[in-house]
Each structure stands twice: as C-alpha cells, then as structure tokens.
Motif scaffolding. Structure first.
Motif, PDB file in Angstrom:
ATOM      1  N   PRO A  88       0.862  -1.193   0.000  1.00 39.42           N
ATOM      2  CA  PRO A  88       0.000   0.000   0.000  1.00 39.42           C
ATOM      3  C   PRO A  88       0.896   1.241   0.000  1.00 39.42           C
ATOM      4  O   PRO A  88       1.755   1.396   0.859  1.00 39.42           O
ATOM      5  CB  PRO A  88      -0.770  -0.129   1.318  1.00 39.42           C
ATOM      6  CG  PRO A  88       0.141  -0.900   2.219  1.00 39.42           C
ATOM      7  CD  PRO A  88       0.967  -1.803   1.339  1.00 39.42           C
ATOM      8  N   TYR A  89       0.727   2.123  -0.969  1.00 38.53           N
ATOM      9  CA  TYR A  89       1.522   3.356  -1.014  1.00 38.53           C
ATOM     10  C   TYR A  89       1.003   4.388  -0.018  1.00 38.53           C
ATOM     11  O   TYR A  89       1.709   5.324   0.333  1.00 38.53           O
ATOM     12  CB  TYR A  89       1.475   3.971  -2.419  1.00 38.53           C
ATOM     13  CG  TYR A  89       2.301   3.262  -3.468  1.00 38.53           C
ATOM     14  CD1 TYR A  89       2.934   2.042  -3.208  1.00 38.53           C
ATOM     15  CD2 TYR A  89       2.457   3.814  -4.730  1.00 38.53           C
ATOM     16  CE1 TYR A  89       3.674   1.399  -4.176  1.00 38.53           C
ATOM     17  CE2 TYR A  89       3.206   3.176  -5.714  1.00 38.53           C
ATOM     18  CZ  TYR A  89       3.809   1.967  -5.439  1.00 38.53           C
ATOM     19  OH  TYR A  89       4.548   1.331  -6.402  1.00 38.53           O
ATOM     20  N   PHE A  90      -0.257   4.232   0.381  1.00 37.00           N
ATOM     21  CA  PHE A  90      -0.885   5.164   1.325  1.00 37.00           C
ATOM     22  C   PHE A  90      -1.773   4.342   2.255  1.00 37.00           C
ATOM     23  O   PHE A  90      -1.902   3.116   2.102  1.00 37.00           O
ATOM     24  CB  PHE A  90      -1.693   6.238   0.580  1.00 37.00           C
ATOM     25  CG  PHE A  90      -2.585   5.683  -0.507  1.00 37.00           C
ATOM     26  CD1 PHE A  90      -3.807   5.099  -0.216  1.00 37.00           C
ATOM     27  CD2 PHE A  90      -2.180   5.726  -1.846  1.00 37.00           C
ATOM     28  CE1 PHE A  90      -4.614   4.581  -1.210  1.00 37.00           C
ATOM     29  CE2 PHE A  90      -2.989   5.215  -2.859  1.00 37.00           C
ATOM     30  CZ  PHE A  90      -4.205   4.648  -2.541  1.00 37.00           C
ATOM     31  N   ASP A  91      -2.365   5.002   3.235  1.00 38.64           N
ATOM     32  CA  ASP A  91      -3.231   4.310   4.185  1.00 38.64           C
ATOM     33  C   ASP A  91      -4.445   3.746   3.454  1.00 38.64           C
ATOM     34  O   ASP A  91      -5.231   4.495   2.871  1.00 38.64           O
ATOM     35  CB  ASP A  91      -3.672   5.292   5.272  1.00 38.64           C
ATOM     36  CG  ASP A  91      -4.530   4.621   6.342  1.00 38.64           C
ATOM     37  OD1 ASP A  91      -4.639   3.382   6.332  1.00 38.64           O
ATOM     38  OD2 ASP A  91      -5.092   5.352   7.183  1.00 38.64           O
ATOM     39  N   VAL A  92      -4.604   2.422   3.473  1.00 37.89           N
ATOM     40  CA  VAL A  92      -5.735   1.803   2.772  1.00 37.89           C
ATOM     41  C   VAL A  92      -6.849   1.406   3.739  1.00 37.89           C
ATOM     42  O   VAL A  92      -7.828   0.782   3.335  1.00 37.89           O
ATOM     43  CB  VAL A  92      -5.278   0.568   1.957  1.00 37.89           C
ATOM     44  CG1 VAL A  92      -4.357   0.995   0.833  1.00 37.89           C
ATOM     45  CG2 VAL A  92      -4.605  -0.478   2.849  1.00 37.89           C
ATOM     46  N   LEU A  93      -6.716   1.789   5.004  1.00 29.76           N
ATOM     47  CA  LEU A  93      -7.777   1.519   5.975  1.00 29.76           C
ATOM     48  C   LEU A  93      -8.775   2.672   5.965  1.00 29.76           C
ATOM     49  O   LEU A  93      -9.033   3.335   6.975  1.00 29.76           O
ATOM     50  CB  LEU A  93      -7.177   1.326   7.368  1.00 29.76           C
ATOM     51  CG  LEU A  93      -6.335   0.049   7.540  1.00 29.76           C
ATOM     52  CD1 LEU A  93      -5.645   0.040   8.890  1.00 29.76           C
ATOM     53  CD2 LEU A  93      -7.211  -1.198   7.379  1.00 29.76           C
ATOM     54  N   MET A  94      -9.341   2.923   4.790  1.00 33.67           N
ATOM     55  CA  MET A  94     -10.346   3.979   4.622  1.00 33.67           C
ATOM     56  C   MET A  94     -11.206   3.642   3.414  1.00 33.67           C
ATOM     57  O   MET A  94     -10.840   2.795   2.592  1.00 33.67           O
ATOM     58  CB  MET A  94      -9.673   5.347   4.471  1.00 33.67           C
ATOM     59  CG  MET A  94      -8.639   5.457   3.378  1.00 33.67           C
ATOM     60  SD  MET A  94      -7.825   7.092   3.432  1.00 33.67           S
ATOM     61  CE  MET A  94      -6.712   6.941   2.027  1.00 33.67           C
ATOM     62  N   PRO A  95     -12.363   4.317   3.290  1.00 39.99           N
ATOM     63  CA  PRO A  95     -13.313   3.978   2.220  1.00 39.99           C
ATOM     64  C   PRO A  95     -12.754   4.218   0.829  1.00 39.99           C
ATOM     65  O   PRO A  95     -11.779   4.951   0.636  1.00 39.99           O
ATOM     66  CB  PRO A  95     -14.504   4.904   2.503  1.00 39.99           C
ATOM     67  CG  PRO A  95     -14.395   5.242   3.955  1.00 39.99           C
ATOM     68  CD  PRO A  95     -12.924   5.293   4.238  1.00 39.99           C
ATOM     69  N   VAL A  96     -13.393   3.619  -0.161  1.00 35.86           N
ATOM     70  CA  VAL A  96     -12.894   3.657  -1.527  1.00 35.86           C
ATOM     71  C   VAL A  96     -12.804   5.073  -2.076  1.00 35.86           C
ATOM     72  O   VAL A  96     -11.892   5.401  -2.850  1.00 35.86           O
ATOM     73  CB  VAL A  96     -13.771   2.763  -2.443  1.00 35.86           C
ATOM     74  CG1 VAL A  96     -15.189   3.305  -2.566  1.00 35.86           C
ATOM     75  CG2 VAL A  96     -13.124   2.610  -3.816  1.00 35.86           C
ATOM     76  N   GLY A  97     -13.720   5.967  -1.689  1.00 31.84           N
ATOM     77  CA  GLY A  97     -13.670   7.341  -2.172  1.00 31.84           C
ATOM     78  C   GLY A  97     -12.382   8.034  -1.756  1.00 31.84           C
ATOM     79  O   GLY A  97     -11.723   8.703  -2.565  1.00 31.84           O
ATOM     80  N   LYS A  98     -12.015   7.891  -0.494  1.00 33.37           N
ATOM     81  CA  LYS A  98     -10.778   8.490   0.012  1.00 33.37           C
ATOM     82  C   LYS A  98      -9.561   7.836  -0.628  1.00 33.37           C
ATOM     83  O   LYS A  98      -8.565   8.500  -0.923  1.00 33.37           O
ATOM     84  CB  LYS A  98     -10.724   8.348   1.529  1.00 33.37           C
ATOM     85  CG  LYS A  98     -11.740   9.198   2.279  1.00 33.37           C
ATOM     86  CD  LYS A  98     -11.430  10.686   2.125  1.00 33.37           C
ATOM     87  CE  LYS A  98     -12.353  11.547   2.960  1.00 33.37           C
ATOM     88  NZ  LYS A  98     -12.082  12.997   2.762  1.00 33.37           N
ATOM     89  N   ARG A  99      -9.635   6.537  -0.840  1.00 34.14           N
ATOM     90  CA  ARG A  99      -8.495   5.842  -1.445  1.00 34.14           C
ATOM     91  C   ARG A  99      -8.301   6.306  -2.886  1.00 34.14           C
ATOM     92  O   ARG A  99      -7.165   6.449  -3.349  1.00 34.14           O
ATOM     93  CB  ARG A  99      -8.691   4.324  -1.402  1.00 34.14           C
ATOM     94  CG  ARG A  99      -8.809   3.760   0.009  1.00 34.14           C
ATOM     95  CD  ARG A  99      -8.484   2.275   0.046  1.00 34.14           C
ATOM     96  NE  ARG A  99      -9.202   1.495  -0.927  1.00 34.14           N
ATOM     97  CZ  ARG A  99     -10.410   0.970  -0.753  1.00 34.14           C
ATOM     98  NH1 ARG A  99     -11.071   1.180   0.380  1.00 34.14           N
ATOM     99  NH2 ARG A  99     -10.983   0.236  -1.700  1.00 34.14           N
ATOM    100  N   ARG A 100      -9.394   6.534  -3.590  1.00 37.37           N
ATOM    101  CA  ARG A 100      -9.271   7.007  -4.983  1.00 37.37           C
ATOM    102  C   ARG A 100      -8.655   8.403  -5.030  1.00 37.37           C
ATOM    103  O   ARG A 100      -7.865   8.719  -5.926  1.00 37.37           O
ATOM    104  CB  ARG A 100     -10.641   6.987  -5.661  1.00 37.37           C
ATOM    105  CG  ARG A 100     -11.070   5.577  -6.044  1.00 37.37           C
ATOM    106  CD  ARG A 100     -12.327   5.575  -6.876  1.00 37.37           C
ATOM    107  NE  ARG A 100     -12.471   4.309  -7.592  1.00 37.37           N
ATOM    108  CZ  ARG A 100     -13.479   4.012  -8.392  1.00 37.37           C
ATOM    109  NH1 ARG A 100     -14.452   4.893  -8.583  1.00 37.37           N
ATOM    110  NH2 ARG A 100     -13.537   2.850  -9.010  1.00 37.37           N
ATOM    111  N   GLU A 101      -9.002   9.241  -4.074  1.00 37.75           N
ATOM    112  CA  GLU A 101      -8.388  10.567  -4.001  1.00 37.75           C
ATOM    113  C   GLU A 101      -6.880  10.434  -3.780  1.00 37.75           C
ATOM    114  O   GLU A 101      -6.077  11.127  -4.416  1.00 37.75           O
ATOM    115  CB  GLU A 101      -9.010  11.381  -2.871  1.00 37.75           C
ATOM    116  CG  GLU A 101     -10.435  11.840  -3.117  1.00 37.75           C
ATOM    117  CD  GLU A 101     -10.991  12.607  -1.930  1.00 37.75           C
ATOM    118  OE1 GLU A 101     -10.194  12.987  -1.033  1.00 37.75           O
ATOM    119  OE2 GLU A 101     -12.214  12.828  -1.884  1.00 37.75           O
TER     120      GLU A 101
END
Length: 533
Positions: free
Chosen positions: A354-367
């Motif tokens: 994971p390049y960033f925190d993936v413990l969050m909803p898909v909308g935030k992950r797409r951002e």
C-alpha cells in the motif's frame, strides 16, 4: 630497509613518507593518502614487507572512495608478493564482505587467522561472513537477541537476498514484482540495502525547510553512489522516471539484482570508462521511486524514536506496485529493507505494497491514488466501486465517517447489511478494512462497546478479518492483541495464540523467535497506533 634504500627510498625518506601518510590519514584526505602510499609502493618495490603493507593501506583508502576495482587489484598485488600477508588478507576480506561476497571474504579471514595478533576479532569476522553467506542464500533473519536487549548499539549486519520473486509485465500496466512460488505470511521475499538514505529529526511535521535539508542530503548521497559505482548507476537508470509509457519500460534481468560471487568478475572492470551521470534523469527517478521509513507499509526497528524522517532508494522494492488489497510489507533495519509477505501469496501473484493508508473507504483511497498519479484497479477497489447492492449503504457510511456521529450505530448497520446481503467473507473483510476507523472508534470507547458490543463480532474477530484484506499492520495487530486479552469470541488459548502470532508475522515478518515477538507485541501495545518502533 636496505632493499628499499637500494631502490631509491632510504630509511629517512621512507619515514618521512610514512609520517606524511599518517597526517593525511588523520585528516581523512583519502586521495592524498593514496598518493603517499603510491610513492611508498614505487620506492619499495623489492622490500616485500613494506610493499605489501603500503598496498594494503592503499586498498583501504581506495575502497573508501568507492574504487573497488583498484582496491581489489592492490590486495591481489600484495598477496601475489606474499600470499600470507595478514594486512592484505584482512583488507581483501573486508572489501569482499562490503561487496556482499561473503564466502571468498571468509576464505581471506580464515587464511589470516594463523597470523596471531587479533585472532579473536578475525574469528568474529569469519563467523559473521559465514552467517551472512547463509543469509544471502536463504534469506533467514533472526533479530531476536537485538530486540530482547532493547535495540542496543548499531543495527545488526544483514546480507542482501533476492527470494522467490521476479520482475514481469503487470496486468495493470508497466512492470511489477511477482512471486515465482507460494510464500506464506511472514516469509521473506527480499532483503535489500539502500543506495542511500537521508534521515533527520523534524519536530514539526509541516516544516518543509527541514524536510528539504534531509532531501538534499539524500540526493547528494545518491549522486555520489552512482558516480562511484557504474553498476549502481545502471540499476538506477532501470527505474521509471514517470515520463515513459507502460510499453516503453523494459523488464530487467533478475541477475542485475543478485550479487552472487560466481556471477561477478574479480576485476570488476565496469569502473573503467564510466559515462557522465545523467543527473536530470536520476532526479526524476528519485521523485517517483523513493520509499519512506514511516510509510503505511513499513515498520522501523531500532530507531529508539530518534529518527522521524527517513527517505531512501531501495532498487528492487521500488519496483513493487500499489494495491489496496496488498500482500507485502517491509521492515527497515539500518540501511536494509526486509520485504516479506503480509498474507499468503500464491505462485504467479503480483507482490504489492500500500503506497498510502488503505484503511479507509474507496472514495478516500481514490483521491489518494490520484494524488500519486494512478488509478487502483485491485479486486477490493472494483468491488467497492461497482457493487450495486451495497453502494447506497457505503455512500451513507462514508458520509457519516466524514461528518461524525455514532460510530457504533454505523458499524452495526454495516454488519447487518452485509449479513442480510449474504456478503462473502473476503468482501466482508474488504468493507471492514474500509471502515476500520469506525470499528476502532467503537472498540476504543467503553460506552459504545456496552451499547453496541453484543451486536457486532468481537474486536479480535474483526482484526483477524481485516488482516486477511490488508495483511498485517500495527493498528490491526494492536486490536488483535487487545481482543485476544479480552478473550471474547477468539477460540481456545492455542487458537488465540496462533492468530496473534500469525498477524504478528504478517506485520513484522519472520525476523524474530516467539519470545522476541512478544517483546514486539509489548512495544505495539505501549505505542500509539501510528508510531514506528
């Protein structure tokens, strides 16, 4: 000394050169020191003892300047004159050890043993080379003693190792690293030494000026390493600049990443005729390939809280792509990154971080993905973005996360919706990972646990589920440890211990034995969720 005098160096001249060399050595003027040693070599051609000693000292200075071919040539010249010369044997052993050629280095140290003085130190070097040679071949790491002692002194020496992986074309575009055989969670995939690392203590995370100082120091180190070693420059040039099209990226031969003794020539002639560095290209490579020691996919062992900003370039790990359904993590020990499987990996499966925190909803992950310049198309992202049955509930829950509210009610509603919609376990794990902050808020609040706890699975069950989606990480491990202590819905004692150890291995890899793993667990429970060890 008579022989030296007959060849143009009398005792007084030799003593003067030695004094000059000593002064240069104390100043760490390695170029000047090499010159002084060269004059001694030229003037003492028939005095074998003086010649070999000067060659050994010149070899050490050349190694400090990155001239490995010249350093090895000096050692070989000294040993051609006297095959048992202790200083030449020790110098060559140190050189080969630094190049990752542990078996021939051990041969040099073994040959130096009969020399007498410092035998215990030489035996220790010999044992280190034997251990590192085995580690380079099998990737086995045991940091138990160091961890149990509280990370004293400098970090343990590690050998570079390339495990069951290779670089291939990725189905999502460009290149990626793939497992060539199945690897269980915690299994080592590679151990890589950084080309260079920049570190600093930055009390204010928003202090851009201090970060720029660390970055400039790091860039200078990379350019220096590339200038001294053509092989390093070649490896850097194999990395993406971010400007290429996917089909323009070549798949490098894995032999480039393996420093096996039988694959390297003794002369290392690649140091000759090096081209001028392409600094602009290297800067672009650094912009898109650097890794940080405090990344969501990393753990830092042995820092004692001193370093809070560390950036480095690890060549092979930088080829690992992102996924929100990752299967690998890395543990940083000194200048080395140990990459391990954070969940079971099948043969042929792509290795991902994971390049960033993936413990969050898909909308935030797409951002977050857009900020990195790509779109994640992993199984988890596709499911959460495309599922029509759960879409309305996911949008509502994501809005509640942003706007605040009763996180217990959110979790209960999500669990009820998944149960009624007969969502499969893997997809349940995806959604629990996406709303991990809501689950954490519930289990961290005694009032919410008393209100909603009976209507949701236990903390340990949720942690075990989330780990199957994102692999091990400290926040999930912490929840598992707390849930296991509560004992609610975890199974019998042996089952509980097995689950805890499994997530521990997925988080840190198989770098310690069980007793030391318990020490890491204690550090995890005593630290904040986002604090690196």
């Amino acid at each position: 000394m008579a022989a030296a005098a007959r060849d143009g160096l009398d005792d007084e001249s030799l003593q003067e050169l030695r004094s000059q060399a000593t002064r240069l050595l104390l100043k760490e003027d390695w170029a000047g020191y090499i010159g002084a040693c060269s004059r001694i070599v030229d003037g003492a051609a028939t005095d074998r003892r003086v010649l070999c000693s000067a060659l050994a000292h010149r070899a050490d200075a050349r190694a400090r300047l990155g001239d490995w071919p010249g350093a090895l040539a000096d050692c070989d010249s000294a040993l051609a004159a006297d095959p048992t010369h202790p200083a030449a044997l020790l110098a060559k052993g140190a050189l080969l050890r630094g190049l990752g050629r542990y078996a021939p280095a051990a041969d040099c140290f073994r040959a130096a043993l009969p020399a007498g003085g410092g035998a215990d130190e030489v035996r220790e070097l010999l044992e280190q080379c034997r251990r590192l040679d085995a580690q380079a071949r099998n990737g086995a790491v045991d940091l138990s003693d160091w961890v149990l002692a509280g990370f004293p002194g400098k970090c343990p020496d590690l050998a570079e190792h390339v495990g069951p992986v290779e670089v291939r074309r990725s189905a999502h575009g460009g290149r990626g690293v793939f497992a060539v055989k199945s690897v269980e969670a915690g299994g080592t995939l590679m151990i890589c030494k950084a080309v260079a690392i920049g570190r600093g203590v930055i009390p204010d995370a928003a202090d851009g000026g201090e970060k720029m100082v660390v970055w400039k120091d790091f860039v200078d180190k990379v350019l220096d390493a590339a200038e001294k070693c053509p092989r390093t420059a070649s490896l850097i040039y194999n990395l993406s600049t971010g400007d290429e099209q996917d089909d323009e990226l070549t798949v490098p031969d894995m032999a480039l990443f393996k420093q096996l003794p039988e694959e390297l020539g003794d002369g290392l002639a690649e140091g000759e005729g090096q081209d001028v560095l392409d600094v602009d290209r290297i800067m672009k490579v650094l912009d898109v390939n650097c890794l940080t020691e405090d990344a969501p996919s990393a753990d830092l062992l042995g820092s004692s809280g001193v370093v809070n900003c560390g950036v480095g370039l690890w060549i092979l790990p930088s080829l690992i792509n992102h996924s929100c359904y990752p299967n690998a993590r890395r543990t940083h020990v000194g200048d080395h990154a140990i990459v391990h499987a954070s969940r079971d990996i099948k043969a042929g499966e792509e290795v991902t971080f994971p390049y960033f925190d993936v413990l969050m909803p898909v909308g935030k992950r797409r951002e977050a993905a857009r900020a990195w310049g790509f779109e994640c198309r992993c199984d988890r992202c596709r499911f959460e973005a495309e599922d029509t049955v759960l879409k309305q509930e996911l949008v509502r829950s994501e809005n509640e996360l942003v706007n605040g509210g009763d996180m217990g009610a959110l979790v209960v509603r999500l669990e009820d919706k998944m149960r009624k919609s007969m969502v499969k376990e893997r997809r349940k794990a995806f959604l629990r990972a996406s709303f991990w902050s809501a689950y954490s808020a519930l289990f961290d609040n005694g009032r919410l646990v008393r209100k909603w706890g009976r209507r949701v699975p236990s903390e340990a069950v949720i942690a075990d589920s989330v780990a199957s989606a994102v692999g091990g990480c400290e926040s999930v491990l912490k929840a598992m440890l707390r849930g296991a202590n509560d004992g609610n819905g975890c199974g019998n004692r042996l089952e509980v211990e097995d689950k805890v150890v499994r997530i521990g291995r997925a988080t840190y890899g198989k770098v310690v034995k069980r007793q030391a793993m318990r020490a890491l667990f204690k550090f995890t429970l005593d630290s904040d969720n986002n604090k690196s060890l």
